[in-house]
Design a protein around this motif. Structure first.
Motif, PDB file in Angstrom:
ATOM      1  N   GLY A  67     -45.902 -17.961  15.722  1.00 19.79           N
ATOM      2  CA  GLY A  67     -46.974 -17.185  16.341  1.00 19.79           C
ATOM      3  C   GLY A  67     -46.475 -16.074  17.243  1.00 19.79           C
ATOM      4  O   GLY A  67     -47.191 -15.096  17.491  1.00 19.79           O
ATOM      5  N   PHE A  68     -45.228 -16.184  17.733  1.00 20.13           N
ATOM      6  CA  PHE A  68     -44.697 -15.164  18.643  1.00 20.13           C
ATOM      7  C   PHE A  68     -44.580 -13.793  17.985  1.00 20.13           C
ATOM      8  O   PHE A  68     -44.487 -12.771  18.673  1.00 20.13           O
ATOM      9  CB  PHE A  68     -43.325 -15.597  19.176  1.00 20.13           C
ATOM     10  N   VAL A  69     -44.586 -13.736  16.629  1.00 18.64           N
ATOM     11  CA  VAL A  69     -44.432 -12.437  15.967  1.00 18.64           C
ATOM     12  C   VAL A  69     -45.621 -11.521  16.224  1.00 18.64           C
ATOM     13  O   VAL A  69     -45.532 -10.314  15.991  1.00 18.64           O
ATOM     14  CB  VAL A  69     -44.226 -12.603  14.438  1.00 18.64           C
ATOM     15  N   ARG A  70     -46.721 -12.079  16.718  1.00 20.28           N
ATOM     16  CA  ARG A  70     -47.857 -11.235  17.085  1.00 20.28           C
ATOM     17  C   ARG A  70     -47.469 -10.205  18.149  1.00 20.28           C
ATOM     18  O   ARG A  70     -48.053  -9.123  18.215  1.00 20.28           O
ATOM     19  CB  ARG A  70     -49.011 -12.101  17.622  1.00 20.28           C
ATOM     20  N   ASP A  71     -46.497 -10.573  18.988  1.00 21.91           N
ATOM     21  CA  ASP A  71     -46.112  -9.701  20.094  1.00 21.91           C
ATOM     22  C   ASP A  71     -44.855  -8.891  19.808  1.00 21.91           C
ATOM     23  O   ASP A  71     -44.317  -8.240  20.701  1.00 21.91           O
ATOM     24  CB  ASP A  71     -45.892 -10.547  21.353  1.00 21.91           C
ATOM     25  N   VAL A  72     -44.383  -8.939  18.581  1.00 21.43           N
ATOM     26  CA  VAL A  72     -43.158  -8.224  18.219  1.00 21.43           C
ATOM     27  C   VAL A  72     -43.474  -6.767  17.901  1.00 21.43           C
ATOM     28  O   VAL A  72     -44.450  -6.466  17.210  1.00 21.43           O
ATOM     29  CB  VAL A  72     -42.477  -8.905  17.011  1.00 21.43           C
ATOM     30  N   LYS A  73     -42.636  -5.870  18.416  1.00 19.45           N
ATOM     31  CA  LYS A  73     -42.738  -4.464  18.036  1.00 19.45           C
ATOM     32  C   LYS A  73     -41.394  -3.917  17.572  1.00 19.45           C
ATOM     33  O   LYS A  73     -41.322  -3.237  16.564  1.00 19.45           O
ATOM     34  CB  LYS A  73     -43.260  -3.611  19.187  1.00 19.45           C
ATOM     35  N   ARG A  74     -40.315  -4.210  18.314  1.00 15.29           N
ATOM     36  CA  ARG A  74     -39.002  -3.654  17.962  1.00 15.29           C
ATOM     37  C   ARG A  74     -38.190  -4.718  17.234  1.00 15.29           C
ATOM     38  O   ARG A  74     -37.978  -5.821  17.744  1.00 15.29           O
ATOM     39  CB  ARG A  74     -38.270  -3.173  19.210  1.00 15.29           C
ATOM     40  N   ILE A  75     -37.722  -4.383  16.046  1.00 15.39           N
ATOM     41  CA  ILE A  75     -37.042  -5.342  15.176  1.00 15.39           C
ATOM     42  C   ILE A  75     -35.681  -4.796  14.785  1.00 15.39           C
ATOM     43  O   ILE A  75     -35.556  -3.624  14.401  1.00 15.39           O
ATOM     44  CB  ILE A  75     -37.851  -5.585  13.873  1.00 15.39           C
ATOM     45  N   VAL A  76     -34.662  -5.654  14.865  1.00 10.24           N
ATOM     46  CA  VAL A  76     -33.350  -5.339  14.308  1.00 10.24           C
ATOM     47  C   VAL A  76     -33.212  -6.123  13.005  1.00 10.24           C
ATOM     48  O   VAL A  76     -33.350  -7.351  12.995  1.00 10.24           O
ATOM     49  CB  VAL A  76     -32.210  -5.700  15.275  1.00 10.24           C
ATOM     50  N   VAL A  77     -32.955  -5.416  11.911  1.00  6.03           N
ATOM     51  CA  VAL A  77     -32.767  -6.047  10.606  1.00  6.03           C
ATOM     52  C   VAL A  77     -31.312  -5.874  10.199  1.00  6.03           C
ATOM     53  O   VAL A  77     -30.826  -4.745  10.074  1.00  6.03           O
ATOM     54  CB  VAL A  77     -33.686  -5.431   9.538  1.00  6.03           C
ATOM     55  N   LYS A  78     -30.614  -6.990  10.027  1.00  7.95           N
ATOM     56  CA  LYS A  78     -29.220  -6.943   9.602  1.00  7.95           C
ATOM     57  C   LYS A  78     -29.131  -7.340   8.132  1.00  7.95           C
ATOM     58  O   LYS A  78     -29.650  -8.386   7.717  1.00  7.95           O
ATOM     59  CB  LYS A  78     -28.377  -7.884  10.469  1.00  7.95           C
ATOM     60  N   VAL A  79     -28.474  -6.492   7.340  1.00  7.39           N
ATOM     61  CA  VAL A  79     -28.375  -6.715   5.894  1.00  7.39           C
ATOM     62  C   VAL A  79     -26.931  -7.052   5.547  1.00  7.39           C
ATOM     63  O   VAL A  79     -26.017  -6.262   5.816  1.00  7.39           O
ATOM     64  CB  VAL A  79     -28.822  -5.470   5.100  1.00  7.39           C
ATOM     65  N   GLY A  80     -26.729  -8.228   4.960  1.00  6.54           N
ATOM     66  CA  GLY A  80     -25.383  -8.672   4.620  1.00  6.54           C
ATOM     67  C   GLY A  80     -24.822  -7.985   3.388  1.00  6.54           C
ATOM     68  O   GLY A  80     -25.561  -7.449   2.553  1.00  6.54           O
ATOM     69  N   THR A  81     -23.500  -8.011   3.270  1.00  2.00           N
ATOM     70  CA  THR A  81     -22.831  -7.389   2.124  1.00  2.00           C
ATOM     71  C   THR A  81     -23.293  -8.003   0.806  1.00  2.00           C
ATOM     72  O   THR A  81     -23.451  -7.310  -0.202  1.00  2.00           O
ATOM     73  CB  THR A  81     -21.301  -7.545   2.261  1.00  2.00           C
ATOM     74  N   ALA A  82     -23.532  -9.332   0.807  1.00  2.59           N
ATOM     75  CA  ALA A  82     -23.966 -10.004  -0.426  1.00  2.59           C
ATOM     76  C   ALA A  82     -25.338  -9.524  -0.876  1.00  2.59           C
ATOM     77  O   ALA A  82     -25.682  -9.635  -2.057  1.00  2.59           O
ATOM     78  CB  ALA A  82     -23.994 -11.515  -0.210  1.00  2.59           C
ATOM     79  N   VAL A  83     -26.132  -8.979   0.058  1.00  6.17           N
ATOM     80  CA  VAL A  83     -27.444  -8.430  -0.300  1.00  6.17           C
ATOM     81  C   VAL A  83     -27.288  -7.007  -0.807  1.00  6.17           C
ATOM     82  O   VAL A  83     -27.934  -6.585  -1.773  1.00  6.17           O
ATOM     83  CB  VAL A  83     -28.394  -8.468   0.918  1.00  6.17           C
ATOM     84  N   VAL A  84     -26.398  -6.251  -0.155  1.00  4.85           N
ATOM     85  CA  VAL A  84     -26.218  -4.836  -0.486  1.00  4.85           C
ATOM     86  C   VAL A  84     -25.555  -4.663  -1.845  1.00  4.85           C
ATOM     87  O   VAL A  84     -25.867  -3.735  -2.589  1.00  4.85           O
ATOM     88  CB  VAL A  84     -25.394  -4.137   0.619  1.00  4.85           C
ATOM     89  N   THR A  85     -24.640  -5.563  -2.190  1.00  5.91           N
ATOM     90  CA  THR A  85     -23.892  -5.427  -3.436  1.00  5.91           C
ATOM     91  C   THR A  85     -24.185  -6.577  -4.388  1.00  5.91           C
ATOM     92  O   THR A  85     -24.593  -7.663  -3.974  1.00  5.91           O
ATOM     93  CB  THR A  85     -22.371  -5.388  -3.157  1.00  5.91           C
ATOM     94  N   GLY A  86     -23.933  -6.324  -5.658  1.00  7.49           N
ATOM     95  CA  GLY A  86     -24.119  -7.345  -6.677  1.00  7.49           C
ATOM     96  C   GLY A  86     -22.834  -8.111  -6.928  1.00  7.49           C
ATOM     97  O   GLY A  86     -21.812  -7.900  -6.265  1.00  7.49           O
ATOM     98  N   GLN A  87     -22.865  -9.010  -7.922  1.00  5.54           N
ATOM     99  CA  GLN A  87     -21.691  -9.830  -8.242  1.00  5.54           C
ATOM    100  C   GLN A  87     -20.499  -8.972  -8.659  1.00  5.54           C
ATOM    101  O   GLN A  87     -19.351  -9.344  -8.446  1.00  5.54           O
ATOM    102  CB  GLN A  87     -22.034 -10.812  -9.370  1.00  5.54           C
ATOM    103  N   ASN A  88     -20.760  -7.800  -9.256  1.00  2.56           N
ATOM    104  CA  ASN A  88     -19.678  -6.931  -9.719  1.00  2.56           C
ATOM    105  C   ASN A  88     -19.154  -6.012  -8.631  1.00  2.56           C
ATOM    106  O   ASN A  88     -18.281  -5.181  -8.874  1.00  2.56           O
ATOM    107  CB  ASN A  88     -20.151  -6.099 -10.919  1.00  2.56           C
TER     108      ASN A  88
END
Length: 730
Positions: free
Chosen positions: A23-44
């Motif tokens: 429920g605390f997300v109701r009060d969220v405005k500023r968000i830091v999103v961290k994207v891992g290397t495994a998400v950015v790149t594929g198996q190759n």
């Protein structure tokens, strides 16, 4: 920060179905999103453009709704390595190719990859009409006391302009000995950088996207591992076994957990979730229970739901075994005691039900739903009588279906036995709770019940009345009442404990349940029932049946939706009279390919328009075979009826219509467990495994094989004389 008040779908309507711990997300405005290397790149090792595109679309959506999003991305070293491998390969001599050495300096990879990665982000965001900016930082920068202030000023200016800041550690000029080895300093990877930035920039939430759904109690590949939805350091810190580190990144899950724990301790909640899910960020901002939450107040929350739901299911299974050990008369007595308890508590039940009704009316629920919720004294008495009828039924448990002499003194028996634990999810009707509980007890099953929130007080008092008379030898936990919608998702994962799910309610409910679980689901997603009037039909009979099938209870799943009529009856007085009667009852009739001109019935696409409960489609067909083909193609295999005086046509229809219930000269409304003499029903199944039609006690049973011998062994079948002789059941 308590900024609150972000409008739009994410923060308003969607939070109605959020998890209470989110429920605390109701009060969220500023968000830091961290994207891992495994998400950015594929198996190759190449960029995963589909995932990057989905990420940018989510960031754009949040940016549009007024959220301030800061992106911390990994992947530069991986992108650079891919490019430099290619460059080194095309510049290699034949001798180099014979003895390839592709070890590359990490700092060089970072220098090449940073510009390439940022170019991709810039291109994707530009396509979405969003501006992004690159900020490269090193551990050394944060040693300068004035750097934090300058950083905040820059980022705030960018956010005010709706620009997305994209951070990455500048590995190319880092003083770290090697980007993948040295974990010293103020931060040592992009996970710890994201945590540092979340604190420095006064973020309200840190989201860390990985290649798994969240933190598990063990390696995600281990079937015994369970996802931890809320992390409590005191509870989970020493129990978790981490798997291998990231295939491409620096720290893997262990580094993410350490970063998330640090962020939470500094007052910034963190969620680790899958970056492979295309809308995971949006779901987190809706307050949905996905991923693993880290919060500095988690230790004071009641975060034992994962344990509670499993314990509830396991307890129901244990109690069901105690129930099965009772004699038939002892089980019958429990049912009779429940019926007596209902009679003795009528006033209390009505009082709680009236409170639900008042709340439902104040909330603006439809009258039809309020009517289904209502429990009058007569209804409660009727429920008690139906329980007594179930108690008087033949005991199904251990009933022998087949008995065969396999060989001399070797006897095989096939017997009924309970399924185990049933999870019933139902809407609106508290009387369903009573019927289902009675059938579960008669069939020896444990039971978990989740009713609609609109009838919570009614369901609670009925559950209390019923369980109050269950003897201690069985256990009150035989029937568990699930009170939170949040717990359903956890229960649907318990395929090792729960044996059958029966959703009773709207098409949407049934379809959602089927999509969310591996547990077998018994139910139907549609109730498209047909009545076919053959050319030889008695039209007075047809009028009675059609009116009843449509008007008796239009919202029921066994109500007629489509009226099929033999083409020879078009524009006849009998059909005109029938259609006029339907119209008088308020039924809206939609015409099919051949409109009924007399009534000026509109031509519509009868198979794709949205039905109201007081609407039906009129279709003319050539003959009984055409009617059968139409039903088998467009029906939902629920209940279909033919009205005819021609026995041959009736037999053909009954044999060839592929539905759970097929009737001749009787209303579709008869498709009901009580009306069929089953005592009650837990639902109506249109599936083929393992029960079809109204499901009573028999549908809550399976079979097991019993073999009674006198020391026989197979031994290659030497010396065994198989007789396979049927034996009397008694």
């Amino acid at each position: 920060m308590g900024r609150g008040g972000i409008g739009g779908a994410v923060a308003a309507a969607d939070l109605e179905n959020s998890d209470s711990t989110r429920g605390f997300v109701r009060d969220v405005k500023r968000i830091v999103v961290k994207v891992g290397t495994a998400v950015v790149t594929g198996q190759n090792g190449r960029l995963a453009m589909g995932r990057l595109g989905a990420l940018c679309e989510q960031v754009k959506e949040l940016n549009f709704q007024g959220y301030e999003v800061i992106l911390v991305t990994s992947g530069a070293v991986g992108v650079g390595r891919q490019r430099l491998k290619y460059r080194k390969l095309i510049n290699s001599s034949f001798a180099d190719l014979q003895n390839p050495q592709l070890d590359l300096d990490g700092k060089a990879c970072a220098a090449v990859g940073q510009s390439g990665l940022m170019a991709i982000y810039d291109t994707l965001f530009s396509q979405l009409d969003v501006t992004s900016s690159q900020l490269l930082v090193t551990d050394r920068d944060f040693r300068d006391p004035s750097f934090g202030h300058q950083l905040r000023e820059t980022v705030v200016s960018l956010l005010d302009l709706k620009v997305i800041p994209v951070f990455n550690e500048n590995d190319a000029i880092s003083t770290r000995r090697a980007p993948y080895e040295d974990s010293s300093g103020i931060f040592w990877d992009n996970d710890s950088l994201a945590t540092l930035l979340a604190k420095e920039l006064d973020a309200d939430l840190l989201i860390m996207l990985s290649d798994v759904e969240g933190l598990y109690s063990g390696p995600p590949s281990d079937p015994q591992s369970k996802i931890i939805h809320t992390y409590i350091n005191e509870k989970h810190g020493k129990l978790i076994n981490f798997g291998e580190k990231s295939r491409v990144g620096r720290g893997g899950m262990q580094a993410k957990v350490a970063a998330a724990v640090t962020a939470a301790s500094k007052g910034v909640p963190a969620v680790i979730a899958s970056g492979f899910v295309t809308d995971s960020i949006i779901k987190i901002m809706r307050g949905e229970k996905i991923g693993t939450l880290f919060h500095n107040e988690a230790n004071v929350w009641d975060c034992s739901k994962e344990v509670t739901t499993r314990e509830m299911a396991v307890a129901a299974k244990d109690c069901s075994r105690h129930l099965q050990n009772l004699s038939s008369e002892e089980r019958k007595k429990i049912l009779l005691d429940i019926a007596g308890a209902l009679d003795a508590n009528v006033d209390l039940i009505i009082s709680e039900n009236e409170a639900d009704l008042a709340a439902a009316q104040d909330s603006g629920y439809e009258k039809s739903l309020v009517a289904r919720m209502t429990l009058k004294a007569g209804k409660i008495t009727s429920l008690a009588e139906s329980i007594r009828a179930i108690a008087d039924m033949e005991d199904p448990i251990s009933h022998t279906l087949k008995k065969t002499e396999v060989a001399k003194d070797l006897v095989f028996e096939k017997m009924y036995c309970p399924l185990g634990v049933l999870l019933i999810i139902f809407e609106s009707r508290p009387d369903a709770l009573v019927q289902i509980a009675a059938l579960a007890i008669r069939s020896g099953n444990g039971l978990l019940l989740k009713g609609g929130k609109e009838a919570m007080r009614s369901n609670t008092i009925l559950h209390k009345v019923i369980t109050s008379v269950i003897p201690d030898a069985v256990g009150k936990k035989l029937i568990g009442l699930v009170k939170s919608k949040d717990e359903i998702a956890d229960l649907l994962k318990l395929d090792d404990v729960i044996d059958l799910v029966i959703p009773r309610g709207s098409n949407r409910l049934v379809s959602q349940i089927k999509a969310q679980t591996k547990i077998p689901v018994l139910g139907h997603a549609d109730g498209i029932c047909h009545v076919y009037i053959d050319k030889s039909a008695d039209m007075d009979m047809a009028k009675r049946i059609v009116l009843d099938a449509k008007v008796d209870y239009p919202a029921a799943c066994n109500a007629m939706e489509t009226l099929l009529v033999h083409k020879d009856l078009n524009k006849t007085e009998g059909l005109d009279d029938l259609l006029m009667e339907l119209a008088k009852e308020g039924v809206v009739i939609y015409g099919g390919p051949v409109a009924h001109d007399t009534l000026k019935v509109p031509k519509v696409d009868s198979f794709h328009h949205e039905y109201s409960s007081m609407a039906c489609t009129l279709e003319f067909v050539d003959d009984v075979q055409s009617a059968i083909d139409h039903i088998n193609r467009y029906g939902s295999a629920h209940t279909d009826c033919i009205i005819t005086t021609d026995k041959k046509s009736a037999d053909t229809f009954l044999q060839q219509v592929d539905s759970a219930a097929v009737f001749h000269n009787a209303s579709t409304r008869f498709c009901d467990g009580t009306r069929f003499g089953l005592g009650a029903e837990v639902g109506i199944s249109t599936g083929r495994i393992h029960a079809r039609g109204p499901v009573g006690v028999d549908g809550l049973l399976t079979t097991r094989c019993i073999l009674r011998g006198s020391g026989q062994v197979v031994n290659g079948d030497k010396g065994v004389v198989y007789t396979h002789k049927d034996l009397p059941l008694q």
